[in-house]
Design a protein around this motif. Structure first.
Motif, PDB file in Angstrom:
ATOM      1  N   SER A   9      79.100  69.763  31.947  1.00 33.49           N
ATOM      2  CA  SER A   9      78.505  69.497  33.262  1.00 33.49           C
ATOM      3  C   SER A   9      78.083  68.026  33.393  1.00 33.49           C
ATOM      4  O   SER A   9      77.768  67.575  34.492  1.00 33.49           O
ATOM      5  CB  SER A   9      77.297  70.408  33.487  1.00 33.49           C
ATOM      6  N   LEU A  10      78.063  67.296  32.294  1.00 34.92           N
ATOM      7  CA  LEU A  10      77.668  65.884  32.337  1.00 34.92           C
ATOM      8  C   LEU A  10      78.837  65.013  32.807  1.00 34.92           C
ATOM      9  O   LEU A  10      79.995  65.321  32.513  1.00 34.92           O
ATOM     10  CB  LEU A  10      77.160  65.439  30.968  1.00 34.92           C
ATOM     11  N   PRO A  11      78.557  63.938  33.532  1.00 28.19           N
ATOM     12  CA  PRO A  11      79.623  63.092  34.088  1.00 28.19           C
ATOM     13  C   PRO A  11      80.245  62.173  33.017  1.00 28.19           C
ATOM     14  O   PRO A  11      79.710  61.108  32.721  1.00 28.19           O
ATOM     15  CB  PRO A  11      78.901  62.267  35.159  1.00 28.19           C
ATOM     16  N   ILE A  12      81.380  62.590  32.457  1.00 21.16           N
ATOM     17  CA  ILE A  12      82.004  61.789  31.393  1.00 21.16           C
ATOM     18  C   ILE A  12      83.420  61.333  31.721  1.00 21.16           C
ATOM     19  O   ILE A  12      84.077  60.719  30.879  1.00 21.16           O
ATOM     20  CB  ILE A  12      82.021  62.553  30.054  1.00 21.16           C
ATOM     21  N   ASP A  13      83.903  61.594  32.931  1.00 21.95           N
ATOM     22  CA  ASP A  13      85.283  61.224  33.255  1.00 21.95           C
ATOM     23  C   ASP A  13      85.562  59.742  33.015  1.00 21.95           C
ATOM     24  O   ASP A  13      86.636  59.374  32.551  1.00 21.95           O
ATOM     25  CB  ASP A  13      85.627  61.583  34.704  1.00 21.95           C
ATOM     26  N   PHE A  14      84.594  58.878  33.294  1.00 18.88           N
ATOM     27  CA  PHE A  14      84.794  57.441  33.118  1.00 18.88           C
ATOM     28  C   PHE A  14      84.833  57.036  31.645  1.00 18.88           C
ATOM     29  O   PHE A  14      85.178  55.899  31.320  1.00 18.88           O
ATOM     30  CB  PHE A  14      83.711  56.653  33.863  1.00 18.88           C
ATOM     31  N   LEU A  15      84.507  57.964  30.740  1.00 21.91           N
ATOM     32  CA  LEU A  15      84.537  57.692  29.304  1.00 21.91           C
ATOM     33  C   LEU A  15      85.787  58.238  28.620  1.00 21.91           C
ATOM     34  O   LEU A  15      85.950  58.092  27.412  1.00 21.91           O
ATOM     35  CB  LEU A  15      83.294  58.311  28.638  1.00 21.91           C
ATOM     36  N   SER A  16      86.683  58.824  29.375  1.00 22.10           N
ATOM     37  CA  SER A  16      87.857  59.498  28.823  1.00 22.10           C
ATOM     38  C   SER A  16      88.752  58.563  28.002  1.00 22.10           C
ATOM     39  O   SER A  16      89.012  57.424  28.401  1.00 22.10           O
ATOM     40  CB  SER A  16      88.686  60.085  29.969  1.00 22.10           C
ATOM     41  N   PRO A  17      89.265  59.056  26.869  1.00 21.50           N
ATOM     42  CA  PRO A  17      90.220  58.274  26.092  1.00 21.50           C
ATOM     43  C   PRO A  17      91.518  57.985  26.872  1.00 21.50           C
ATOM     44  O   PRO A  17      92.226  57.036  26.581  1.00 21.50           O
ATOM     45  CB  PRO A  17      90.530  59.151  24.875  1.00 21.50           C
ATOM     46  N   LYS A  18      91.790  58.804  27.872  1.00 26.90           N
ATOM     47  CA  LYS A  18      93.016  58.643  28.671  1.00 26.90           C
ATOM     48  C   LYS A  18      93.070  57.283  29.375  1.00 26.90           C
ATOM     49  O   LYS A  18      94.149  56.790  29.669  1.00 26.90           O
ATOM     50  CB  LYS A  18      93.138  59.774  29.704  1.00 26.90           C
ATOM     51  N   ARG A  19      91.928  56.669  29.625  1.00 25.93           N
ATOM     52  CA  ARG A  19      91.934  55.381  30.327  1.00 25.93           C
ATOM     53  C   ARG A  19      92.592  54.302  29.493  1.00 25.93           C
ATOM     54  O   ARG A  19      92.983  53.251  30.006  1.00 25.93           O
ATOM     55  CB  ARG A  19      90.531  54.982  30.771  1.00 25.93           C
ATOM     56  N   PHE A  20      92.740  54.530  28.172  1.00 27.44           N
ATOM     57  CA  PHE A  20      93.433  53.597  27.293  1.00 27.44           C
ATOM     58  C   PHE A  20      94.750  54.174  26.782  1.00 27.44           C
ATOM     59  O   PHE A  20      95.345  53.643  25.860  1.00 27.44           O
ATOM     60  CB  PHE A  20      92.541  53.219  26.096  1.00 27.44           C
ATOM     61  N   GLY A  21      95.161  55.286  27.356  1.00 30.02           N
ATOM     62  CA  GLY A  21      96.407  55.917  26.918  1.00 30.02           C
ATOM     63  C   GLY A  21      96.288  56.604  25.578  1.00 30.02           C
ATOM     64  O   GLY A  21      97.272  56.816  24.888  1.00 30.02           O
ATOM     65  N   ILE A  22      95.057  56.949  25.205  1.00 28.89           N
ATOM     66  CA  ILE A  22      94.826  57.603  23.910  1.00 28.89           C
ATOM     67  C   ILE A  22      94.858  59.116  24.106  1.00 28.89           C
ATOM     68  O   ILE A  22      94.185  59.640  24.941  1.00 28.89           O
ATOM     69  CB  ILE A  22      93.470  57.188  23.299  1.00 28.89           C
TER      70      ILE A  22
END
Length: 89
Positions: A76-89
């Motif tokens: 429930s915590l807002p973590i989308d901006f911390l996703s590894p996907k933003r670096f293609g990981i």
């Protein structure tokens, strides 16, 4: 270097013998934010990295997030901006 000279002068004035020194690894992500979530290549792994020394004070929230992800696949915590996907990981 100047820092090493100061360390040496401080250590040589200590009443205790010098035994060993180690440097601390300071990690950052390219954008300066933590990396929290599931790497794309692993389906049963969740992790946190790039904490740059600030992870210690965030461990209660990181523990909550990682346990939510491991048990429920979401949080429930807002973590989308911390996703590894933003670096293609």
């Amino acid at each position: 270097t100047r820092t090493r000279k100061k360390q040496h002068s401080w250590l040589s004035s200590s009443p205790y013998p010098f035994i060993e020194a180690q440097s601390c690894l300071y990690t950052n992500s390219p954008d300066g934010h933590f990396i929290v979530g599931q790497p794309q290549m692993y389906k049963r792994v969740y992790g946190a990295a790039g904490l740059s020394g600030h992870g210690f004070k965030m461990t209660p929230a990181l523990g909550k997030v990682l346990s939510d992800l491991a048990l429920d696949g979401t949080t429930s915590l807002p973590i989308d901006f911390l996703s590894p996907k933003r670096f293609g990981i």
